[in-house]
Write a protein that holds these residues in place. Structure first.
Motif, mmCIF file in Angstrom:
data_model
loop_
_atom_site.group_PDB
_atom_site.id
_atom_site.type_symbol
_atom_site.label_atom_id
_atom_site.label_comp_id
_atom_site.label_asym_id
_atom_site.label_seq_id
_atom_site.Cartn_x
_atom_site.Cartn_y
_atom_site.Cartn_z
ATOM 1 N N LEU A 1 0.880 -1.126 0.352
ATOM 2 C CA LEU A 1 0.017 0.486 -0.062
ATOM 3 C C LEU A 1 1.137 1.476 0.261
ATOM 4 O O LEU A 1 1.863 1.284 0.696
ATOM 5 C CB LEU A 1 -0.829 0.213 1.416
ATOM 6 N N SER B 1 3.565 3.584 3.191
ATOM 7 C CA SER B 1 3.169 2.059 4.486
ATOM 8 C C SER B 1 3.930 1.388 5.432
ATOM 9 O O SER B 1 4.734 1.317 4.330
ATOM 10 C CB SER B 1 1.883 1.335 3.826
ATOM 11 N N THR B 2 3.719 0.307 6.279
ATOM 12 C CA THR B 2 4.230 -0.497 6.535
ATOM 13 C C THR B 2 5.070 -1.584 5.530
ATOM 14 O O THR B 2 5.773 -1.595 6.059
ATOM 15 C CB THR B 2 3.253 -1.316 7.577
ATOM 16 N N ARG C 1 8.563 -2.241 4.399
ATOM 17 C CA ARG C 1 9.472 -2.853 5.132
ATOM 18 C C ARG C 1 9.018 -4.332 4.797
ATOM 19 O O ARG C 1 10.991 -4.975 4.190
ATOM 20 C CB ARG C 1 8.835 -3.076 6.895
ATOM 21 N N LEU D 1 -7.881 8.341 2.822
ATOM 22 C CA LEU D 1 -5.988 7.251 2.672
ATOM 23 C C LEU D 1 -6.218 5.828 3.726
ATOM 24 O O LEU D 1 -5.293 5.139 3.785
ATOM 25 C CB LEU D 1 -5.414 8.232 3.682
ATOM 26 N N LEU D 2 -7.056 4.522 3.111
ATOM 27 C CA LEU D 2 -7.109 4.169 3.650
ATOM 28 C C LEU D 2 -6.881 2.680 2.845
ATOM 29 O O LEU D 2 -6.731 3.547 2.018
ATOM 30 C CB LEU D 2 -8.683 3.055 4.316
ATOM 31 N N ALA D 3 -6.721 1.754 2.828
ATOM 32 C CA ALA D 3 -6.858 0.327 0.954
ATOM 33 C C ALA D 3 -8.047 0.806 1.250
ATOM 34 O O ALA D 3 -8.954 -0.095 1.063
ATOM 35 C CB ALA D 3 -6.548 -0.982 2.431
ATOM 36 N N GLY E 1 -7.449 -6.643 6.282
ATOM 37 C CA GLY E 1 -8.029 -5.765 6.063
ATOM 38 C C GLY E 1 -6.745 -4.988 5.690
ATOM 39 O O GLY E 1 -7.252 -3.488 5.298
ATOM 40 N N THR E 2 -6.107 -5.221 6.298
ATOM 41 C CA THR E 2 -4.482 -3.787 5.339
ATOM 42 C C THR E 2 -3.261 -4.174 5.132
ATOM 43 O O THR E 2 -3.376 -5.616 5.092
ATOM 44 C CB THR E 2 -3.927 -3.579 7.734
ATOM 45 N N ALA E 3 -2.401 -3.312 4.904
ATOM 46 C CA ALA E 3 -0.969 -3.730 4.241
ATOM 47 C C ALA E 3 -0.355 -3.923 4.966
ATOM 48 O O ALA E 3 -0.474 -3.372 7.110
ATOM 49 C CB ALA E 3 -0.951 -2.607 3.417
ATOM 50 N N PRO E 4 1.065 -4.608 4.697
ATOM 51 C CA PRO E 4 1.115 -5.337 3.912
ATOM 52 C C PRO E 4 0.465 -6.682 3.931
ATOM 53 O O PRO E 4 -0.405 -7.232 5.429
ATOM 54 C CB PRO E 4 2.022 -5.864 4.769
ATOM 55 N N GLU F 1 -0.067 -8.560 8.574
ATOM 56 C CA GLU F 1 1.200 -8.505 9.703
ATOM 57 C C GLU F 1 2.309 -8.169 9.836
ATOM 58 O O GLU F 1 3.316 -9.638 9.331
ATOM 59 C CB GLU F 1 0.497 -9.285 11.124
ATOM 60 N N THR F 2 2.805 -7.384 9.196
ATOM 61 C CA THR F 2 3.931 -6.601 9.453
ATOM 62 C C THR F 2 5.211 -7.873 9.660
ATOM 63 O O THR F 2 6.240 -8.399 9.334
ATOM 64 C CB THR F 2 4.607 -5.253 9.658
ATOM 65 N N ASN G 1 6.566 -2.620 16.671
ATOM 66 C CA ASN G 1 5.330 -2.337 16.887
ATOM 67 C C ASN G 1 4.364 -2.736 18.481
ATOM 68 O O ASN G 1 3.080 -2.280 17.949
ATOM 69 C CB ASN G 1 4.891 -3.973 15.625
ATOM 70 N N PHE H 1 9.897 2.310 9.852
ATOM 71 C CA PHE H 1 8.729 3.182 9.106
ATOM 72 C C PHE H 1 8.311 4.197 10.193
ATOM 73 O O PHE H 1 8.060 4.871 9.475
ATOM 74 C CB PHE H 1 7.721 1.643 8.443
HETATM 75 N N1 LIG Z 1 -0.212 -3.900 12.929
HETATM 76 C C1 LIG Z 1 -0.684 -4.529 11.265
HETATM 77 C C2 LIG Z 1 -0.392 -2.794 11.043
HETATM 78 C C3 LIG Z 1 -1.209 -3.015 9.562
HETATM 79 C C4 LIG Z 1 -1.744 -1.391 9.368
HETATM 80 O O1 LIG Z 1 -2.238 -0.635 10.311
HETATM 81 N N2 LIG Z 1 -1.178 -1.301 7.797
HETATM 82 C C5 LIG Z 1 -2.254 0.674 7.572
HETATM 83 C C6 LIG Z 1 -1.219 1.104 6.715
HETATM 84 S S1 LIG Z 1 0.572 1.458 7.705
HETATM 85 C C7 LIG Z 1 -2.787 -0.340 6.726
HETATM 86 O O2 LIG Z 1 -2.944 -1.067 6.249
HETATM 87 N N3 LIG Z 1 -3.894 1.029 6.446
HETATM 88 C C8 LIG Z 1 -5.214 1.403 5.738
HETATM 89 C C9 LIG Z 1 -6.471 1.367 5.712
HETATM 90 O O3 LIG Z 1 -6.233 0.529 7.299
HETATM 91 O O4 LIG Z 1 -7.236 1.251 5.941
HETATM 92 C C10 LIG Z 1 1.006 -4.613 10.685
HETATM 93 O O5 LIG Z 1 1.821 -4.080 11.332
HETATM 94 O O6 LIG Z 1 0.519 -5.103 9.353
#
Ligand SMILES: N[C@@H](CCC(=O)N[C@@H](CS)C(=O)NCC(=O)O)C(=O)O
Length: 230
Positions: free
Chosen positions: A8, A11-12, A15, A39-41, A52-55, A66-67, A103, A169
């Motif tokens: 994304l 974003s994280t 890494r 600004l969401l995914a 539902g989040t990156a990566p 989960e990173t 984290n 990051f």
């Molecule tokens: N603890 C999770 C956090 C993941 C997270 O919040 N990722 C953010 C990017 S830094 C994201 O996907 N944001 C967009 C969203 O929440 O829709 C990880 O490290 O993977």
């Protein structure tokens, strides 16, 4: 089929690109843009994994989020365990601590400040603002103390590890979302300078977000870029 990394923008997940570049692990990069409104995914990324989040990574039948889990999976499964210290290593405890601290402590302390800012709660005398700022300051001080002259990298001494990949990051690209100054932390700044000198880091950053033309945010002050342009 090679490892696939869903990244994304800003974003994280940067890494994971950095990790693969350090370890020379081939990967297919699938970029996703944040919604310009929230600004969401985007839905395509959210649909890949219940989190539902990156990566998100895909490797054969494995779909993982989960990173830190992804970093460990990639390094162990595709990197022969490189950048992870084994339990018999003299610096193992330090490595495990700083790997999880990124984290487990730093990110939550930054996120608390971010949520208050987003909610418009900025009065420095507000008890929550004071608490959140105090926790963030304490984290940055602890990190700065760790990065004294004897510790080039976080696990201690000269050995670059996955703990470093996890740490950077929130101090760099993360500051597009939660701006904070690092001017009071000379050891962190020297550390980020060393990070910026790593070819693998520069390669990962240029592959990750080429269209966004982000500055690397390795300096004392946070980037000034308008988030809506991400
Ligand atoms: N603890 C999770 C956090 C993941 C997270 O919040 N990722 C953010 C990017 S830094 C994201 O996907 N944001 C967009 C969203 O929440 O829709 C990880 O490290 O993977």
């Amino acid at each position: 089929m090679p490892l696939t990394i869903h990244h994304l923008g800003a974003s994280t997940s940067e890494r994971l690109l950095w990790l693969c570049e350090e370890l020379c692990i081939p990967y297919t990069l699938i970029p996703h843009r944040r919604s310009s409104r929230t600004l969401l995914a985007p839905r395509e990324l959210r649909s890949l994994h219940p989190q539902g989040t990156a990566p998100v990574i895909q490797d054969g039948d494995v779909v993982l989020a989960e990173t830190a889990a992804c970093v460990e999976y990639i390094a162990q499964k595709h990197g022969g365990g490189r950048l992870f210290l084994s339990p018999s290593h003299a610096r193992y405890a330090d490595f495990v601590y700083w790997f999880h601290w990124a984290n487990g402590t730093l990110m939550p302390n930054i996120s608390r400040v971010m949520v208050l800012q987003m909610a418009g709660i900025r009065d420095a005398k507000h008890p929550m603002v004071k608490f959140a700022q105090d926790r963030l300051d304490k984290s940055l001080k602890a990190l700065d103390d760790r990065l004294t002259a004897g510790n080039t990298w976080l696990a201690g001494g000269e050995e670059f590890t996955a703990a470093d990949v996890m740490m950077v990051f929130p101090l760099t690209t993360g500051r597009y979302f939660t701006p904070f100054s690092l001017a009071k932390y000379p050891n962190i700044l020297a550390y980020l300078k060393r990070v910026g000198e790593r070819e693998a880091y520069r390669r990962a950053m240029s592959k990750g977000d080429p269209g966004l033309e982000l500055e690397l945010a390795l300096g004392a002050e946070p980037p000034k870029r308008d988030l809506s342009k991400l």
